[in-house]
Every structure is written in C-alpha cells, then in structure tokens.
Design a protein around this motif. Sequence first.
Motif, short mmCIF file in Angstrom:
data_model
loop_
_atom_site.label_atom_id
_atom_site.label_comp_id
_atom_site.label_asym_id
_atom_site.label_seq_id
_atom_site.Cartn_x
_atom_site.Cartn_y
_atom_site.Cartn_z
N LYS A 187 0.82 -1.22 0.00
CA LYS A 187 0.00 0.00 0.00
C LYS A 187 0.85 1.27 0.00
O LYS A 187 0.45 2.26 -0.61
N TRP A 188 2.01 1.25 0.64
CA TRP A 188 2.84 2.45 0.64
C TRP A 188 3.44 2.72 -0.74
O TRP A 188 3.64 3.87 -1.12
N VAL B 147 1.82 2.05 -3.46
CA VAL B 147 0.67 2.67 -4.14
C VAL B 147 0.62 4.15 -3.79
O VAL B 147 0.35 5.00 -4.65
N GLY B 148 0.93 4.49 -2.55
CA GLY B 148 0.99 5.90 -2.14
C GLY B 148 2.06 6.66 -2.92
O GLY B 148 1.86 7.83 -3.29
N PHE C 157 -5.34 3.63 -2.87
CA PHE C 157 -4.61 3.88 -1.62
C PHE C 157 -5.59 4.07 -0.46
O PHE C 157 -5.43 3.46 0.60
#
Length: 136
Positions: free
Chosen positions: A68-69, A71-72, A126
Amino acid sequence: MIIKKTTITKGFLIAGLMNATVLIFSKLFTNSIITEFDPQVMSNFGLLMILIWGLTYMSVAKKYHEVKWLVGIFVIEKFIYGFIWTNWIINNNVYDVYKKDVLAGLFYSIYGINDWVFFIFFLSVFIHLFRTKNSA
C-alpha cells in the motif's frame, strides 16, 4: 465505496500499458521533438523512466494490497507528472509541437490527462487499502 480486486488489478495493468505507449510516441526513443519541447522532463532518460514506472505498476497488479505504501508513492508520482504537464500546457502552445511532429503533439496533448486519471485511480486504491482490513 467497494472496488473489486479484479477492477483494481486491471487498472494497474492499464496504467502500465498506458505508460508503455511512450515507446510509440517517442518512436522507440528516437523522436527528438518530444525532448526538444521539454528537455528536462522528457529527455530520453525521462521517457525511459516513464516506461519503468509503467512496468512497476504492472508488476504489482495482483499484489497491490501487499504494497500500500508503494501505491501511495504512485499517487505522488502521478500528481507530479500531472502538475508538470498542467504547467507545460499553460506555458506552451501544443500546436507548435504538432507542426513539427504529430506523434509528439499527441503525446503532449494527452500525457498529463492520463497522469491525472491515474492519480485519481491510485489515490482511490490507496484510500481503499487503508479502509480495508488485513491490508499490508
């Protein structure tokens, strides 16, 4: 809002494929008109990095929920390219590019729209990952 995993996976793949179109617009990195109109951002190295970002999106298409980070970071990257394009469009005349090369003109006409669309997509993913239980 619930986004299907298959939809998200397809979104990552489409984002990667859209970045890969740089090969067409740049005529396999031989289109000097693209680099002429924005040599700092759209050098051959910059165009190569656009391709690399695209490959990165595709590489996580089925495992995006585990990164997920990352994706950030995609959100930030797309924002930067969208912002740079918006400034370029405000301060340049894309018709001047078309006069020299149609593919380069098309590239400058659409690359930022693509970046803004995928900025919204990556931002949605995100946010979705933070709202979903058991996301990494």
